[in-house]
Design a protein around this motif. Structure first.
Motif, PDB file in Angstrom:
ATOM      1  N   ARG A   1       0.833  -1.201   0.000  1.00  0.00           N
ATOM      2  CA  ARG A   1       0.000   0.000   0.000  1.00  0.00           C
ATOM      3  C   ARG A   1       0.870   1.254   0.000  1.00  0.00           C
ATOM      4  N   PRO A   2       0.468   2.279  -0.751  1.00  0.00           N
ATOM      5  CA  PRO A   2       1.259   3.506  -0.837  1.00  0.00           C
ATOM      6  C   PRO A   2       1.389   4.198   0.510  1.00  0.00           C
TER       7      PRO A   2
ATOM      8  N   PHE B   1       9.401   6.214   0.987  1.00  0.00           N
ATOM      9  CA  PHE B   1       8.466   6.975   1.810  1.00  0.00           C
ATOM     10  C   PHE B   1       7.594   6.056   2.659  1.00  0.00           C
ATOM     11  N   GLN B   2       7.534   4.783   2.302  1.00  0.00           N
ATOM     12  CA  GLN B   2       6.617   3.846   2.946  1.00  0.00           C
ATOM     13  C   GLN B   2       7.110   3.447   4.328  1.00  0.00           C
TER      14      GLN B   2
ATOM     15  N   ASP C   1       1.472   1.692   6.825  1.00  0.00           N
ATOM     16  CA  ASP C   1       0.863   1.596   5.503  1.00  0.00           C
ATOM     17  C   ASP C   1       0.410   0.188   5.136  1.00  0.00           C
ATOM     18  N   ASP C   2       0.952  -0.825   5.788  1.00  0.00           N
ATOM     19  CA  ASP C   2       0.578  -2.209   5.490  1.00  0.00           C
ATOM     20  C   ASP C   2       0.412  -2.931   6.819  1.00  0.00           C
ATOM     21  N   ALA C   3      -0.827  -3.036   7.267  1.00  0.00           N
ATOM     22  CA  ALA C   3      -1.108  -3.456   8.638  1.00  0.00           C
ATOM     23  C   ALA C   3      -0.668  -4.886   8.954  1.00  0.00           C
ATOM     24  N   LEU C   4      -0.345  -5.690   7.944  1.00  0.00           N
ATOM     25  CA  LEU C   4       0.092  -7.058   8.195  1.00  0.00           C
ATOM     26  C   LEU C   4       1.505  -7.126   8.761  1.00  0.00           C
ATOM     27  N   TYR C   5       2.220  -6.005   8.747  1.00  0.00           N
ATOM     28  CA  TYR C   5       3.626  -6.017   9.133  1.00  0.00           C
ATOM     29  C   TYR C   5       3.905  -5.024  10.248  1.00  0.00           C
TER      30      TYR C   5
ATOM     31  N   TRP D   1       8.151   4.033  -4.312  1.00  0.00           N
ATOM     32  CA  TRP D   1       8.026   5.298  -3.583  1.00  0.00           C
ATOM     33  C   TRP D   1       9.381   5.783  -3.054  1.00  0.00           C
ATOM     34  N   LEU D   2      10.341   5.845  -3.955  1.00  0.00           N
ATOM     35  CA  LEU D   2      11.730   6.138  -3.597  1.00  0.00           C
ATOM     36  C   LEU D   2      11.892   7.571  -3.100  1.00  0.00           C
TER      37      LEU D   2
END
Length: 505
Positions: free
Chosen positions: A319-320, A408-409, A414-418, A472-473
């Motif tokens: 996810r962004p 930027f991530q 941004d990714d709730a699984l982690y 998203w560098l």
């Protein structure tokens, strides 16, 4: 010539029981993280010819990285519980032994003349094999061929597994390596493409399982003690002792699986060390295979079904970013606000806008195949500037060894699984300077990269698995040591999960 059971053949037979069972179980773990098979390069949702999951296809346009994992039981897969990195470790450790064992076996077959046990020397063998099949179906035992220990059906079956199925499974396994598949891209396409190769590899596994089941049934039909004595002593003169020893050997194989599973689930980093000791010496050689893919616009995912806009068909994963900073960049279309920083162990630190990146790229683009570590693929045309060109502009100082890329991530946000943590990756200098390692800012000649695919700028590492092509560098930094950054393993997933930084396989 005595086509019996020499000692080396008996040793190889036992080793292959270990290797193939470990390959099947670790292969199931790998399959479980993307349990779908396709007929083309393009893993478009809804087009799989087979799937092994009860999960529904993701509906959201943003896929979470682990949202499609199927949690296979440790009783089935190695190690189970959706631990892809550890499954890959076991698969590659076992592949090393399996391939070495097979090559040694072939050499000995040729050197000793034992190849005749598997290669028919008369066309009559094929008709005799049909008669042997009818005999089995009638629950009678066919007789061995003259001068052979096998009947005709056994000879053809064993010959197929050893001389056809095994080379095929090795070939299709090798061509799932991004480095090999992308260096020999014409062969990859000749074989049907990555997803066809993946499907054939799966069918090879099914072939081994079917062979094992039929082989076991035939051992009992011919007499378990009689046959196992041959595998222990090379003859059937000691059936009881041979049966006991072979049965103990099978219990040992079972114990190895139990130990490996429990050890992996509790001591994953120890398995990682074993992998690095066994696999890295040969996998590092793949850095000598620069990517040189040969795809064109007609191969882009979505073109095969006539889509005018193909960017939405290039699969995204993750996810962004949701920071105010990134959302502001997105709202302003990135153009005037985005700046890429390049610094660290260099002579000339610099910042580059999107306009400056376009000018430096001078229209350079490449159409390449994306290899996700889970198994999905997409073909896209990326416009960007080679990382080697940027390094030449910045001028790495003597002693610079690696390049670190920061996104930027933030994974926890941004990714709730982690768990939380800034997403970053690193490459050895040799990988950064490979010709198709680029900093991309456009996808499929349709303007900016979509947010789901890493807008406004992303890294493309075409000889590696997809999670290392950082999206998203935000910043590039040249360093003389990567092992002192955070956990010291070279990347977010390398630090928090069980992935090797060398993802060429």
């Amino acid at each position: 010539m005595d086509l019996g059971f020499p000692w080396w053949l008996r040793v190889e037979h036992f080793l292959n029981i270990i290797f193939i069972t470990f390959l099947v179980r670790s292969g199931l773990e790998i399959l479980g993280t993307y349990p779908k098979l396709y007929r083309s390069q393009h893993t478009v949702p809804g087009t799989a010819w087979a799937q092994f999951t009860v999960q529904e296809e993701a509906k959201h346009k943003y896929y979470t990285v682990g949202g499609e994992y199927s949690d296979y039981s440790p009783r089935i897969s190695l190690p189970g519980r959706g631990l892809l990195g550890l499954g890959r470790y076991w698969h590659f450790i076992t592949v090393t032994g399996f391939v070495a064992c097979w090559i040694t076996y072939l050499v000995l077959l040729l050197a000793t003349g034992q190849w005749r046990r598997y290669v028919p020397t008369s066309w009559d063998t094929f008709s005799q094999a049909g008669q042997d099949m009818l005999a089995y179906l009638a629950f009678t035992m066919p007789q061995p061929l003259d001068g052979m220990v096998f009947n005709a059906l056994q000879q053809l079956s064993y010959g197929f597994v050893i001389l056809v199925l095994t080379p095929l499974v090795i070939l299709t396994g090798a061509f799932q390596s991004p480095a090999i598949a992308n260096h020999f891209s014409r062969i990859t396409r000749l074989l049907g493409g990555r997803q066809v190769i993946r499907s054939i590899h799966f069918l090879c596994m099914v072939g081994y399982v079917v062979f094992f089941v039929v082989h076991l049934v035939l051992v009992f039909l011919h007499g378990y003690l009689h046959e196992t004595s041959k595998m222990v002593f090379g003859h059937s003169d000691k059936p009881i002792l041979g049966g006991i020893i072979f049965s103990l050997g099978l219990l040992l194989v079972l114990a190895l699986h139990v130990f490996a599973t429990r050890w992996t689930l509790t001591k994953g980093r120890a398995v990682e060390k074993l992998h690095n000791l066994v696999v890295r010496p040969w996998s590092n050689l793949l850095y000598k295979l620069p990517s040189r893919m040969h795809y064109d616009r007609s191969n882009i995912t979505g073109k095969d079904v006539g889509l005018a806009n193909t960017t939405h068909n290039f699969r995204g994963s993750g996810r962004p970013p949701e920071t105010p900073e990134y959302l502001a960049l997105m709202a302003n279309c990135y153009e005037d606000d985005y700046v890429l920083e390049i610094g660290g162990y260099v002579e000339r630190p610099m910042t580059l806008t999107l306009a400056e990146l376009r000018e430096l790229a001078a229209g350079h683009s490449q159409t390449t195949l994306h290899h996700c570590v889970q198994g999905f693929t997409s073909i896209g045309r990326w416009r960007g500037i080679s990382m080697s060109t940027l390094l030449d502009l910045a001028g790495p100082l003597p002693g610079a060894t690696d390049v670190v890329y920061t996104s930027f991530q933030n994974m926890g946000r941004d990714d709730a699984l982690y768990e939380g943590g800034t997403y970053y990756e690193s490459t050895p200098m040799v990988e950064a300077r490979l010709p198709q390692t680029i900093i991309a800012f456009e996808l499929n000649d349709e303007g900016e990269i979509p947010a789901k695919n890493g807008a406004p700028v992303r890294l493309r590492l075409e000889t590696s698995t997809g999670f290392r092509s950082l999206k998203w560098l935000e910043r590039i930094e040249v360093v003389n040591r990567y092992d002192i950054i955070l956990e010291g393993r070279g990347g977010y997933f390398e630090d928090t999960d069980f992935y090797d930084r060398n993802q060429l396989i």
